[in-house]
Design a protein around this motif. Sequence first.
Motif, PDB file in Angstrom:
ATOM      1  N   ARG A   1      39.669  40.325  33.677  1.00  0.00           N
ATOM      2  CA  ARG A   1      41.276  39.992  33.983  1.00  0.00           C
ATOM      3  C   ARG A   1      41.918  40.547  34.962  1.00  0.00           C
ATOM      4  O   ARG A   1      42.490  39.270  35.421  1.00  0.00           O
ATOM      5  N   ARG A   2      41.933  41.468  35.443  1.00  0.00           N
ATOM      6  CA  ARG A   2      41.998  41.869  36.762  1.00  0.00           C
ATOM      7  C   ARG A   2      41.283  41.520  38.230  1.00  0.00           C
ATOM      8  O   ARG A   2      42.326  40.407  38.500  1.00  0.00           O
ATOM      9  N   THR A   3      40.195  41.318  37.842  1.00  0.00           N
ATOM     10  CA  THR A   3      40.075  40.454  39.044  1.00  0.00           C
ATOM     11  C   THR A   3      40.217  39.147  38.714  1.00  0.00           C
ATOM     12  O   THR A   3      40.336  38.976  40.333  1.00  0.00           O
ATOM     13  N   ARG A   4      40.744  38.631  38.157  1.00  0.00           N
ATOM     14  CA  ARG A   4      40.708  36.985  38.398  1.00  0.00           C
ATOM     15  C   ARG A   4      42.313  36.593  38.765  1.00  0.00           C
ATOM     16  O   ARG A   4      42.968  36.075  39.047  1.00  0.00           O
ATOM     17  N   ALA A   5      43.232  37.766  38.288  1.00  0.00           N
ATOM     18  CA  ALA A   5      44.091  37.250  38.189  1.00  0.00           C
ATOM     19  C   ALA A   5      44.517  37.709  39.563  1.00  0.00           C
ATOM     20  O   ALA A   5      45.470  37.840  40.543  1.00  0.00           O
ATOM     21  N   VAL A   6      43.594  38.645  40.298  1.00  0.00           N
ATOM     22  CA  VAL A   6      44.024  39.028  41.817  1.00  0.00           C
ATOM     23  C   VAL A   6      43.797  37.857  42.895  1.00  0.00           C
ATOM     24  O   VAL A   6      44.532  37.714  43.339  1.00  0.00           O
ATOM     25  N   ARG A   7      42.133  37.606  42.291  1.00  0.00           N
ATOM     26  CA  ARG A   7      41.554  36.373  42.879  1.00  0.00           C
ATOM     27  C   ARG A   7      43.060  35.408  42.765  1.00  0.00           C
ATOM     28  O   ARG A   7      43.283  34.467  44.200  1.00  0.00           O
ATOM     29  N   ALA A   8      43.889  34.575  41.653  1.00  0.00           N
ATOM     30  CA  ALA A   8      44.641  33.430  41.826  1.00  0.00           C
ATOM     31  C   ALA A   8      45.879  34.041  42.627  1.00  0.00           C
ATOM     32  O   ALA A   8      46.434  32.888  42.758  1.00  0.00           O
ATOM     33  N   ALA A   9      45.901  35.307  42.100  1.00  0.00           N
ATOM     34  CA  ALA A   9      46.845  35.698  43.639  1.00  0.00           C
ATOM     35  C   ALA A   9      46.764  35.672  44.955  1.00  0.00           C
ATOM     36  O   ALA A   9      47.698  34.682  45.777  1.00  0.00           O
ATOM     37  N   ARG A  10      45.614  35.594  45.446  1.00  0.00           N
ATOM     38  CA  ARG A  10      45.272  36.049  46.955  1.00  0.00           C
ATOM     39  C   ARG A  10      44.771  33.981  46.626  1.00  0.00           C
ATOM     40  O   ARG A  10      45.590  33.378  48.559  1.00  0.00           O
TER      41      ARG A  10
END
Length: 181
Positions: free
Chosen positions: A164-173
């Motif tokens: 969940r964290r990996t996906r959220a940070v990737r989406a923000a980038r």
Amino acid sequence: MRNRPIPGSSGLIRAMSLYGDPVLHSPCEDVTDFGPALARLVEDMFATMYAAQGVGLAANQIGVPLKVFVYDCPDDDDVRHLGHLVNPKLVEVDGITVRGPEGCLSLPGLEAGTDRFDHAVVEGTDMDGAPLRVTGTGWFARCLQHECDHLGGTVYTDRLTGLRRTRAVRAARRAPWGPIG
């Protein structure tokens, strides 16, 4: 969107600090001046929150590193909670932990399932320095915890783990308002 008045309000719409901005990742300072500048800040925060169609806004989200947040948020029974808190402290959280969708005006268009307690109590003052104690359940408890986190330099993505964290940070980038540093 910088410093535009909102119709029907005396507050100005201020620019939003976005994910990755250092002001969002540092603890805010206590408010010590309860004068007209604080009243103007609260008015501007409400105008900015409404313009962004949010339910809560911390001062550092508009680049002001002070412990202040505003809210206009329903609870799970659709009871509206409207107000502000100065120098708030999260003094109690309990009840079941609920994973629910959580978004943030500083990460526009993104959300992720985030664990929060179903009950929260926050103490602080109003803009005149009078003591306040605010109790929330359900969605409003989530809002109170989220805004208190902001004032401590925590963004909801900091609470995520694993995929969940990996996906959220990737989406923000990858977001059109990115990239982050």
